[in-house]
Structure formats: structure tokens, C-alpha cells
Design an enzyme around this catalytic site. Structure first.
Site, PDB file in Angstrom:
ATOM      1  CD  GLU A 129      32.481 -14.116  90.541  1.00 17.79           C
ATOM      2  OE1 GLU A 129      32.859 -13.224  89.571  1.00 17.79           O
ATOM      3  OE2 GLU A 129      31.479 -14.767  90.232  1.00 17.79           O
ATOM      4  CB  CYS A 165      36.733 -13.473  74.190  1.00 16.79           C
ATOM      5  SG  CYS A 165      37.805 -12.135  73.904  1.00 16.79           S
ATOM      6  CB  SER A 217      29.635 -16.240  79.900  1.00 14.46           C
ATOM      7  OG  SER A 217      28.643 -16.027  80.866  1.00 14.46           O
ATOM      8  CD  GLU A 239      33.063 -18.891  74.540  1.00 17.56           C
ATOM      9  OE1 GLU A 239      32.259 -18.836  75.522  1.00 17.56           O
ATOM     10  OE2 GLU A 239      34.057 -17.977  74.361  1.00 17.56           O
ATOM     11  CE  LYS A 283      31.186  -8.946  89.209  1.00 16.21           C
ATOM     12  NZ  LYS A 283      32.063  -9.963  89.887  1.00 16.21           N
ATOM     13  CG  PHE A 319      38.013 -16.393  84.181  1.00 17.11           C
ATOM     14  CD1 PHE A 319      39.325 -17.022  84.002  1.00 17.11           C
ATOM     15  CD2 PHE A 319      36.914 -16.995  83.694  1.00 17.11           C
ATOM     16  CE1 PHE A 319      39.412 -17.898  82.968  1.00 17.11           C
ATOM     17  CE2 PHE A 319      36.865 -18.058  82.719  1.00 17.11           C
ATOM     18  CZ  PHE A 319      38.229 -18.409  82.397  1.00 17.11           C
TER      19      PHE A 319
HETATM   20  P1  NAD Z   1      31.017 -14.728  83.206  1.00 17.70           P
HETATM   21  O1  NAD Z   1      30.018 -14.474  82.462  1.00 17.70           O
HETATM   22  O2  NAD Z   1      30.718 -16.217  84.022  1.00 17.70           O
HETATM   23  O3  NAD Z   1      31.458 -13.908  84.308  1.00 17.70           O
HETATM   24  C1  NAD Z   1      31.636 -12.479  83.961  1.00 17.70           C
HETATM   25  C2  NAD Z   1      31.097 -11.458  85.136  1.00 17.70           C
HETATM   26  O4  NAD Z   1      29.802 -11.621  85.206  1.00 17.70           O
HETATM   27  C3  NAD Z   1      31.759 -11.772  86.301  1.00 17.70           C
HETATM   28  O5  NAD Z   1      32.059 -10.701  86.964  1.00 17.70           O
HETATM   29  C4  NAD Z   1      30.699 -12.539  87.156  1.00 17.70           C
HETATM   30  O6  NAD Z   1      30.746 -12.105  88.540  1.00 17.70           O
HETATM   31  C5  NAD Z   1      29.329 -11.860  86.520  1.00 17.70           C
HETATM   32  N1  NAD Z   1      28.326 -13.175  86.480  1.00 17.70           N
HETATM   33  C6  NAD Z   1      28.345 -14.228  85.735  1.00 17.70           C
HETATM   34  N2  NAD Z   1      27.119 -15.051  86.150  1.00 17.70           N
HETATM   35  C7  NAD Z   1      26.284 -14.092  86.433  1.00 17.70           C
HETATM   36  C8  NAD Z   1      24.865 -14.205  86.768  1.00 17.70           C
HETATM   37  N3  NAD Z   1      24.240 -15.224  86.710  1.00 17.70           N
HETATM   38  N4  NAD Z   1      24.364 -12.899  87.032  1.00 17.70           N
HETATM   39  C9  NAD Z   1      25.118 -11.806  87.363  1.00 17.70           C
HETATM   40  N5  NAD Z   1      26.453 -11.682  87.040  1.00 17.70           N
HETATM   41  C10 NAD Z   1      27.079 -12.953  86.503  1.00 17.70           C
HETATM   42  O7  NAD Z   1      32.259 -15.090  82.283  1.00 17.70           O
HETATM   43  P2  NAD Z   1      33.609 -15.671  82.650  1.00 17.70           P
HETATM   44  O8  NAD Z   1      33.777 -17.144  82.910  1.00 17.70           O
HETATM   45  O9  NAD Z   1      34.342 -14.762  83.837  1.00 17.70           O
HETATM   46  O10 NAD Z   1      34.461 -15.364  81.382  1.00 17.70           O
HETATM   47  C11 NAD Z   1      34.689 -16.247  80.207  1.00 17.70           C
HETATM   48  C12 NAD Z   1      33.550 -15.721  79.269  1.00 17.70           C
HETATM   49  O11 NAD Z   1      33.919 -14.519  78.931  1.00 17.70           O
HETATM   50  C13 NAD Z   1      33.568 -16.380  77.951  1.00 17.70           C
HETATM   51  O12 NAD Z   1      32.318 -16.873  77.348  1.00 17.70           O
HETATM   52  C14 NAD Z   1      34.492 -15.689  77.013  1.00 17.70           C
HETATM   53  O13 NAD Z   1      34.319 -15.744  75.764  1.00 17.70           O
HETATM   54  C15 NAD Z   1      33.767 -14.372  77.493  1.00 17.70           C
HETATM   55  N6  NAD Z   1      34.784 -13.183  77.194  1.00 17.70           N
HETATM   56  C16 NAD Z   1      34.438 -12.458  76.005  1.00 17.70           C
HETATM   57  C17 NAD Z   1      35.206 -11.451  75.720  1.00 17.70           C
HETATM   58  C18 NAD Z   1      34.728 -10.473  74.366  1.00 17.70           C
HETATM   59  O14 NAD Z   1      35.469  -9.631  74.231  1.00 17.70           O
HETATM   60  N7  NAD Z   1      33.785 -10.834  73.660  1.00 17.70           N
HETATM   61  C19 NAD Z   1      36.275 -11.137  76.297  1.00 17.70           C
HETATM   62  C20 NAD Z   1      36.740 -11.998  77.383  1.00 17.70           C
HETATM   63  C21 NAD Z   1      35.949 -13.096  77.717  1.00 17.70           C
END
Ligand code: NAD
Length: 520
Positions: free
Chosen positions: A199, A304, A249, A405, A196, A172
Site C-alpha cells: 500500500e 532483505c 515482515s 531487524e 496485492k 514496500f
Molecule cells: P510488511 O510485512 O509490513 O508488509 C508486507 C505486506 O503484508 C503488505 O502488502 C502489507 O499490506 C501486508 N501486511 C502488513 N501487515 C499486515 C497484517 N498485520 N495483516 C495482514 N497483512 C499485513 O513488510 P514491509 O514493511 O512492506 O517490508 C519489509 C519487510 O519485508 C522486512 O522485514 C524485510 O526483511 C522483508 N522482506 C523480505 C524479503 C525476503 O525475500 N525474505 C524480501 C523483501 C522484504
């Protein structure tokens, strides 16, 4: 010009909460060149985090819609792969022009759905735009290698070819930049794509896809499916999808990495982070404090590459404490579209509650809460997910508030006696995304650069995100895979090497190259 129906606010000139008063629009799918409404019965709300207005309805794509998106991408692949590289590049040239022309509207979508300030939202689009610009120059990254005469009359050479259908799963926090980290390079390298978006804030991705279509992308080359876990599982399992780019994440990323790899795919997964700034006693106070406050609290800490821990060599003394407190107190919390906003809301009430719980856990474990952002109220936006800048002091590596985090506007201040001690803290953390050192000493900086076990290093630069002709090189717990996103590694991820060993016997020239004597 963005086509109506893909924007989540009524007027580009007036991005106000009022815009959400009409029935929230349905977020579209993009399948085989058509923006369509899902037939699903399951919808999620896309919510404005500054006031909880429902901006749109997000469909949980059905399995048959997902299959149609993958089929469209599979069907489009042979022709797109055969399209000359300069022709594919020309679509990117047009695409970058359209992104520039629609920058404000894209930024407003990001602000409305994600919450960050308009200035940060423009940065979100711009950092993605830079990847599109790099995709315009993809040809040198696509070159192979050749060794002539590896055996008598035999040449050996390698060529880079696209993989086929590849997919991207987005977080997000950068709803424009992260999709642009993925599909422009993948597509320009000759692949077709299933994206994708998050959401929570899918609008920018849909707008960008609209612009990519207008730039001349043939139907089926880029497809969008909306949803959450189910659609992610289908992406991991579908044999037609050859590779997955993930940003998000730790928990989701490790799961997707394992499931995608088990299904035989390439996966690159950028994961969570805990980024440390190491502040040497000789660092310039004004510029360091300004950098720390911006990197810790900007975008509500939901980057991040945000600095979430500051390790003060020689101790977190008054010299640092007072100006840092003043800088943090000076930041204005407001809805992202308000002119004076420095810090917007967090993405959801749950994310805010989690950050608040971790602050409390730090305090219970002995950290001092020097500045407490809990319980703030922003006039006019009382329902927003606001957490004020929060400063914790006396944080130690064993505390949960340090190990987790927080992904909010919280800076944990830590003490170290020496640079060695500071390096031990940074290298002892499971994550290795980004880090920065603030110092006037070239020798200290050089030592840090050499010994720190982190993939992106800033020297007097708080958020050292590499420009896209390099790659985004998070290490250790912040990355799963081996080829990083964008830059040369990004192109390598989206291509496979074919090696050709060729022999053309010299006698074959006879008959097509007649000797001069017989023709005169
Ligand atoms: P998130 O992991 O909750 O969601 C990311 C994607 O994964 C979404 O599209 C979501 O629909 C999907 N997803 C989430 N849980 C899932 C599951 N259990 N099974 C299958 N799909 C699932 O992450 P977020 O909250 O949207 O973003 C924040 C996180 O992203 C933070 O931890 C941040 O550090 C990380 N991030 C990392 C970088 C990097 O380059 N290292 C960059 C941006 C964000």
C-alpha cells in the site's frame, strides 16, 4: 507505452517533487482486464518519502471489488490453462520487451514512491525483468517424468498442471522486483493471479500490469486489488484462491502463513532477515570495506539481503574501523532522483523513528556509536525520512539492536576470536536469509559454505541474491513454507503433479492397424 493515469508523476522527463502539485491521482484496481477506480470511501496516501508529497490516493478495495477480482481470475482460468504453453510464453517475450522499453519510467516510479536512488530503482526493475526472462523459458521446468512398463503393458507418468487462482502479497522495499518474482511464473505456468502490491508504493505494480495487458494477457488472468489488512484476510480466506506468495515482515508473514494454511492453501512466505558478513583477518581490506558499505547502507538498508551485522574474526580492529568509517562518511544522502544520491530516505517517519530507537537501545546496552546517522538534515529535503549511515561497534548477540531487524542504514560490528565463534553467532540468530564470508582462504570459505545454517551464501560477494534460474532460498526464520520463490521451486509451487497410470491393451490395435496380408 504506458497509458496515462497509471503514472504518479506528470512528466517522464522531469521526475521532480513539483509533479505532485496537481491533485494526486487515484491508484487503480485491475479487474477483469479493466483498470478501474475503486468505489471505496477509504483511501490511504501514497507518500514520497523524500519530501512527504502525496503522490497518489490508494483505495482500500471493497469486499465486492475483491470478489469481482477473484471471480474474474476464476472465470479466466479454464481458457488460460488450455492455452498452449508456447502461446503463454509469447506473452512473456512481449512483456519483457515492454519492460525494457519502459525501464526508466518504471524506475522513476520506484524512486518517487519508495525513495531508493534511480540506479537502485533500475536494479529493482531489472532483477524482476530477469524473472520474466526465465518465465520465457518455462517449458523445461514444466516437464513431467515417465517410467515405461511399471507392470505388464502399463506405463506410469507424471504431468504438471497449474493450481487455479493464486495470489501475491508484496512488501514496500522492492515494488517492481517482488511482484515480478510472483505473477510472471505463476501465469506462464497456466494460473490466473490476484496481486496485492504494498500500500506504500503500488505504482510500479500497476504499471507492470498495464504492460502485461499490452503484451497480450487475456482479461482476468492478472488482477490487482489494493489495500492492507482486510484485503489480505480476504485473500487468506477465499476458497477460490489456491496458493499465496508472500514477501514481507515476520509478523505479517507468519500470520498469513498460518491463516492461509488453515484455509487449505499452499503458502510460501519470505520473511525478515538479519544478514551477517563474516570478515576473516586475511580478507582484502579495500574490496571488503567497499562491499560492506554498499551492502549495509545502499538502498538505505531496506533490502532483505542487506548486510546488517559484520562479524570480524580477530576483532574489529583499526585496520577495518578506519576505512569503514571513511567509506560510510563518504556516502551522500539525498533524494533518490538527485544525481549524487548514494542513500535515499527510509520509507516512512515511523520506520525511521523505529531505527533511531533501536540505535539508542544499542548504545544504552553498551554498543559504541562510531558513526551516528540520527538527526541528519538533507538540504532541500528537510522533511524527508533520512537516516544517515550508522556504525555500531561492540555489538553482542543479546542486544535488542542486534536481535531486531532494523531495516535501515545501520551496520552492527561484532567481534569473534575464530571462524567457529563467528559461525556460532550467525547460526545462533533466528534468521537465515543471506550471509557472506570475506576471505582469501578457499578452505575457510568452503568450511563456512558447508557449516553455515543460512540459505544464501556469498563468498566475497556481499549480497548473494540468486539469479532466477536458481531459487531465492532463505532458511529458518526467514522463510515459511517448503517451495521457494522463482526458479524450479517457484514453478513447482505454482503447479501440482498429476500421476497417470495407463494401460493400452495390445489387442486394441486390431481394427485400426490392419494386417498387410488382408490389404494386398
Ligand atoms: P510488511 O510485512 O509490513 O508488509 C508486507 C505486506 O503484508 C503488505 O502488502 C502489507 O499490506 C501486508 N501486511 C502488513 N501487515 C499486515 C497484517 N498485520 N495483516 C495482514 N497483512 C499485513 O513488510 P514491509 O514493511 O512492506 O517490508 C519489509 C519487510 O519485508 C522486512 O522485514 C524485510 O526483511 C522483508 N522482506 C523480505 C524479503 C525476503 O525475500 N525474505 C524480501 C523483501 C522484504
Amino acid at each position: 507505452v504506458l497509458r496515462a493515469g497509471h503514472r504518479f508523476f506528470a512528466s517522464a522527463a522531469a521526475p521532480s517533487p513539483v509533479a505532485a502539485a496537481a491533485a494526486p491521482p487515484k491508484v487503480k484496481l485491475l479487474i477483469d482486464g479493466q483498470f478501474v477506480d475503486s468505489t471505496t470511501e477509504n483511501w490511504l496516501d501514497v507518500v514520497n518519502p523524500a519530501n512527504q508529497d502525496v503522490l497518489g490516493k490508494l483505495p482500500l478495495t471493497t469486499k465486492s471489488e475483491f470478489n469481482a477480482a477473484v471471480k474474474a481470475a476464476s472465470d479466466a482460468f479454464p481458457k488460460w490453462r488450455a492455452t498452449p504453453v508456447p502461446t503463454r510464453v509469447r506473452v512473456m517475450f512481449k512483456f519483457q520487451e515492454l519492460i525494457r522499453a519502459n525501464m526508466e519510467e518504471l524506475a522513476r516510479s520506484v524512486t518517487m514512491e519508495q525513495g531508493k536512488t534511480l540506479a537502485d530503482a533500475r536494479g529493482d526493475v531489472f532483477r524482476g525483468l530477469e524473472v520474466v526472462e526465465t518465465a520465457c523459458g518455462i517449458a523445461p521446468y514444466m516437464t513431467g517424468e515417465m517410467v515405461e512398463n511399471v507392470a505388464g503393458g502399463i506405463d506410469c507418468y507424471s504431468i504438471r498442471q497449474p493450481l487455479g487462482v493464486v495470489a501475491g502479497i508484496c512488501p514496500f522495499n522492492f515494488p517492481a522486483m517482488v511482484p515480478l518474482w510472483m505473477f510472471p511464473l505463476a501465469i506462464t505456468a497456466g494460473n490466473t493471479f490476484v496481486l496485492k502490491p504494498s500500500e506504500r508504493d503500488p505504482g510500479a505494480a500497476v504499471m507492470l500490469a498495464d504492460l502485461a495487458q499490452q503484451a497480450g494477457l487475456p482479461k482476468g488472468v492478472l488482477n490487482i486489488v489494493q489495500g492492507s489488512r482486510d484485503v489480505v484476510n480476504w485473500i487468506c480466506d477465499d476458497p477460490a484462491i489456491r496458493a499465496i506468495s508472500f514477501v514481507g515482515s515476520d509478523s505479517a508473514g507468519k500470520y498469513i502463513y498460518a491463516r492461509g494454511c488453515a484455509a487449505g492453501k499452499r503458502v510460501q512466505a519470505n520473511l525478515g532477515a538479519k544478514n551477517h558478513a563474516v570478515v576473516m583477518p586475511d580478507a582484502d581490506v579495500d574490496s571488503t570495506v567497499k562491499a560492506l558499505a554498499g551492502a549495509a547502507f545502499g538502498a538505505a538498508g531496506q533490502r532483505c539481503m542487506a548486510i546488517s551485522a559484520a562479524v570480524f574474526v580477530g576483532g574489529f580492529t583499526d585496520k577495518w574501523r578506519e576505512p569503514l568509517l571513511e567509506a560510510a562518511r563518504g556516502l551522500k544522502l539525498n533524494a533518490g532522483w538527485e544525481k549524487d544520491a548514494d542513500v535515499g530516505p527510509m520509507i516512512s517517519p515511523e520506520a525511521k523513528a523505529r531505527a533511531e530507537r533501536l540505535i539508542a537501545s544499542g548504545a544504552a546496552a553498551g554498543a559504541q556509536v562510531l558513526l551516528d546517522g540520527r538527526g541528519v538534515s538533507v538540504p532541500g529535503y528537510e522533511r524527508g525520512n533520512f537516516l544517515g549511515p550508522t556504525l555500531l561497534a561492540g555489538v553482542t548477540p543479546d542486544m535488542e539492536a542486534y536481535r531486531e531487524e532494523i531495516f535501515g542504514p545501520v551496520l552492527s560490528c561484532m567481534d569473534a576470536a575464530t571462524l567457529d565463534d563467528a559461525l556460532a553467532i550467525v547460526n545462533g540468530n533466528e534468521h537465515g536469509n543471506g550471509t557472506a564470508i570475506f576471505t582469501r582462504s578457499g578452505a575457510a570459505a568452503r568450511r563456512f559454505q558447508n557449516e553455515v545454517d543460512v540459505g544464501m551464501v556469498g563468498i566475497n560477494v556481499p549480497i548473494p541474491v540468486p539469479l532466477p534460474f536458481f531459487s531465492f532460498t532463505g532458511w529458518r526464520g526467514s522463510f515459511a513454507g517448503d517451495l521457494h520463490m522463482y526458479g524450479r521451486a517457484g514453478v513447482q509451487f505454482y503447479t501440482q503433479t498429476k500421476t497417470v497410470t495407463a494401460k493400452w491393451p495390445a489387442e486394441d490395435i486390431r481394427g485400426i492397424s490392419a494386417p498387410a496380408a488382408t490389404t494386398s
